[in-house]
Design a protein around this motif. Sequence first.
Motif, PDB file in Angstrom:
ATOM      1  N   GLN A   1       0.817  -1.218   0.000  1.00 41.70           N
ATOM      2  CA  GLN A   1       0.000   0.000   0.000  1.00 41.70           C
ATOM      3  C   GLN A   1       0.852   1.269   0.000  1.00 41.70           C
ATOM      4  O   GLN A   1       0.328   2.369   0.159  1.00 41.70           O
ATOM      5  N   ALA A   2       2.154   1.118  -0.186  1.00 40.26           N
ATOM      6  CA  ALA A   2       3.061   2.262  -0.130  1.00 40.26           C
ATOM      7  C   ALA A   2       2.755   3.275  -1.224  1.00 40.26           C
ATOM      8  O   ALA A   2       2.493   2.919  -2.372  1.00 40.26           O
ATOM      9  N   THR A   3       2.795   4.554  -0.847  1.00 38.95           N
ATOM     10  CA  THR A   3       2.631   5.630  -1.826  1.00 38.95           C
ATOM     11  C   THR A   3       3.980   6.106  -2.352  1.00 38.95           C
ATOM     12  O   THR A   3       4.060   6.686  -3.434  1.00 38.95           O
ATOM     13  N   PHE A   4       5.037   5.869  -1.570  1.00 37.83           N
ATOM     14  CA  PHE A   4       6.383   6.226  -2.019  1.00 37.83           C
ATOM     15  C   PHE A   4       7.398   5.335  -1.319  1.00 37.83           C
ATOM     16  O   PHE A   4       7.305   5.097  -0.116  1.00 37.83           O
ATOM     17  N   VAL A   5       8.375   4.859  -2.095  1.00 32.97           N
ATOM     18  CA  VAL A   5       9.454   4.032  -1.547  1.00 32.97           C
ATOM     19  C   VAL A   5      10.777   4.731  -1.849  1.00 32.97           C
ATOM     20  O   VAL A   5      11.172   4.855  -3.012  1.00 32.97           O
ATOM     21  N   PRO A   6      11.465   5.230  -0.809  1.00 34.60           N
ATOM     22  CA  PRO A   6      12.742   5.935  -0.994  1.00 34.60           C
ATOM     23  C   PRO A   6      13.840   4.995  -1.495  1.00 34.60           C
ATOM     24  O   PRO A   6      13.615   3.791  -1.656  1.00 34.60           O
ATOM     25  N   PRO A   7      15.037   5.524  -1.707  1.00 32.86           N
ATOM     26  CA  PRO A   7      16.136   4.691  -2.210  1.00 32.86           C
ATOM     27  C   PRO A   7      16.420   3.501  -1.294  1.00 32.86           C
ATOM     28  O   PRO A   7      16.178   3.567  -0.082  1.00 32.86           O
ATOM     29  N   PRO A   8      16.954   2.420  -1.849  1.00 34.92           N
ATOM     30  CA  PRO A   8      17.347   1.276  -1.018  1.00 34.92           C
ATOM     31  C   PRO A   8      18.379   1.706   0.023  1.00 34.92           C
ATOM     32  O   PRO A   8      19.092   2.701  -0.174  1.00 34.92           O
ATOM     33  N   PRO A   9      18.489   0.979   1.124  1.00 31.73           N
ATOM     34  CA  PRO A   9      19.436   1.367   2.185  1.00 31.73           C
ATOM     35  C   PRO A   9      20.881   1.444   1.705  1.00 31.73           C
ATOM     36  O   PRO A   9      21.670   2.219   2.255  1.00 31.73           O
ATOM     37  N   THR A  10      21.227   0.676   0.688  1.00 29.45           N
ATOM     38  CA  THR A  10      22.593   0.728   0.163  1.00 29.45           C
ATOM     39  C   THR A  10      22.905   2.077  -0.482  1.00 29.45           C
ATOM     40  O   THR A  10      24.073   2.432  -0.663  1.00 29.45           O
ATOM     41  N   GLN A  11      21.862   2.832  -0.832  1.00 30.28           N
ATOM     42  CA  GLN A  11      22.036   4.131  -1.484  1.00 30.28           C
ATOM     43  C   GLN A  11      21.840   5.310  -0.528  1.00 30.28           C
ATOM     44  O   GLN A  11      22.209   6.441  -0.852  1.00 30.28           O
ATOM     45  N   ALA A  12      21.246   5.061   0.641  1.00 28.11           N
ATOM     46  CA  ALA A  12      20.830   6.157   1.519  1.00 28.11           C
ATOM     47  C   ALA A  12      22.008   7.022   1.969  1.00 28.11           C
ATOM     48  O   ALA A  12      21.951   8.260   1.908  1.00 28.11           O
ATOM     49  N   HIS A  13      23.083   6.391   2.436  1.00 20.23           N
ATOM     50  CA  HIS A  13      24.225   7.156   2.949  1.00 20.23           C
ATOM     51  C   HIS A  13      24.897   7.942   1.825  1.00 20.23           C
ATOM     52  O   HIS A  13      25.241   9.123   1.984  1.00 20.23           O
ATOM     53  N   GLU A  14      25.072   7.289   0.687  1.00 19.28           N
ATOM     54  CA  GLU A  14      25.716   7.949  -0.451  1.00 19.28           C
ATOM     55  C   GLU A  14      24.920   9.174  -0.901  1.00 19.28           C
ATOM     56  O   GLU A  14      25.490  10.238  -1.179  1.00 19.28           O
ATOM     57  N   LYS A  15      23.603   9.026  -0.966  1.00 21.48           N
ATOM     58  CA  LYS A  15      22.763  10.137  -1.404  1.00 21.48           C
ATOM     59  C   LYS A  15      22.743  11.270  -0.377  1.00 21.48           C
ATOM     60  O   LYS A  15      22.686  12.450  -0.737  1.00 21.48           O
ATOM     61  N   LEU A  16      22.787  10.921   0.906  1.00 13.48           N
ATOM     62  CA  LEU A  16      22.829  11.957   1.943  1.00 13.48           C
ATOM     63  C   LEU A  16      24.157  12.710   1.883  1.00 13.48           C
ATOM     64  O   LEU A  16      24.195  13.940   2.012  1.00 13.48           O
ATOM     65  N   ASP A  17      25.253  11.996   1.684  1.00 19.00           N
ATOM     66  CA  ASP A  17      26.563  12.649   1.531  1.00 19.00           C
ATOM     67  C   ASP A  17      26.536  13.648   0.377  1.00 19.00           C
ATOM     68  O   ASP A  17      27.026  14.781   0.498  1.00 19.00           O
ATOM     69  N   ALA A  18      25.960  13.222  -0.749  1.00 17.80           N
ATOM     70  CA  ALA A  18      25.908  14.092  -1.928  1.00 17.80           C
ATOM     71  C   ALA A  18      25.027  15.313  -1.664  1.00 17.80           C
ATOM     72  O   ALA A  18      25.341  16.430  -2.105  1.00 17.80           O
ATOM     73  N   LEU A  19      23.929  15.109  -0.939  1.00 15.51           N
ATOM     74  CA  LEU A  19      23.039  16.227  -0.608  1.00 15.51           C
ATOM     75  C   LEU A  19      23.768  17.264   0.240  1.00 15.51           C
ATOM     76  O   LEU A  19      23.679  18.474  -0.012  1.00 15.51           O
TER      77      LEU A  19
END
Length: 393
Positions: free
Chosen positions: A179-197
């Motif tokens: 029933q998800a309306t949005f699924v964020p990046p997989p956990p393997t991508q979370a740290h990398e994307k936060l670093d880039a942000l």
Amino acid sequence: MDRNRFAESAPGELVTTTIDGYETPSFIPDSLDTIELDQGEFTKEIGQAMRMLGALEYIGPKAGSSTMLIEAFARKEAVHSSRIEGTQVTLSDMYRYEAQQAVGETSSDHEGARQAENYLEALQTGLKAIERDERITVDTLCEMHSILLDGVRSEDPSPGEIRDQQNYLAPFEDADISQATFVPPPPTQAHEKLDALLEYANAPQPIHSLLKLGVIHYQFETIHPFRDGNGRLGRLLVSLELQREELLTEPYLYLSAYFNEYRGDYTNLLTQVRTRGSWDDWLHFFLRGIWQQAKEGVKRGERLLELRREYVTEYQTHRSEYILPVTQQLFKNPYITAKQAEQQFKFSHTTAYSLIETLEEDGVLTEVESDGSSRLYQATEIYELIDTPLSES
């Protein structure tokens, strides 16, 4: 999450992830330096917002009372941010909690008040960090996240740590992944994307700082780097960036009340960026929020400062030299007990009760609670100026 909702113009890619054996697409946002914006589209709203931020910046220092406004506005923000998360808490709950805790009195450990207090502490932690480093780091966000979830109910078993599991947004509590309306990046991508942000946030960018703030908030909420508390932390990030970008010198402005008032628009516009790349609509909405909250801050601040001046005029020649400091303290917390006044100002027991009795007779204080041995008083006029919607005041 329905992958058919994502157009070719969506600023990211869909990958398949698995949660509890269920396969679903998740969205990995593009790097922010790929965004193309027509800044001229926002010239009018940027100008309006900047002028109102300038007026807000002027309010506190002109009366030598910036601390009063900072504390009032920050507490109001903490309450609104907690409400967005579904927590039942009022500004009165928070002030009562603080007044009782200040003197070690037994207090019903109100979950909502505790959550709001955590929000305040996390804000102060973030502000001190950017004063030291002039940048926002992953360590700072993790420390703030740990504070936010300290001692309150949460779905995150590891506060202060980037998630190592897939999370998702759903329309109601206890909804499953289907029933998800949005699924964020997989956990393997979370740290990398936060670093880039954060690399993007801490560096100069070719767009106006207010647009940069709107882009950063979108990206943080899209990455959703923690298991829980991302909404609260994302709103705090806006407040930190306002100061780090030198748009304000003090933390006077917050957006939770605006996001809460227009919650449907807020959610839908973030979704439209993710699914279609509709940056313009989101950023127009964000800029209106900056302008609206700054305008409200100016009006509310002016009214508080006017009342403060009235109290100074009324009590600066009073026979008791102690009564004026007590009235000024009420602007920081409009709830007080005799014991609190006694301890905070080093009054005698008799003096504390006499001052409160005088302020009650003058209509400044109203008794709102009594347990037989202790009475709690509210500075009603101050409290209403802080809490009541301006259209009703």
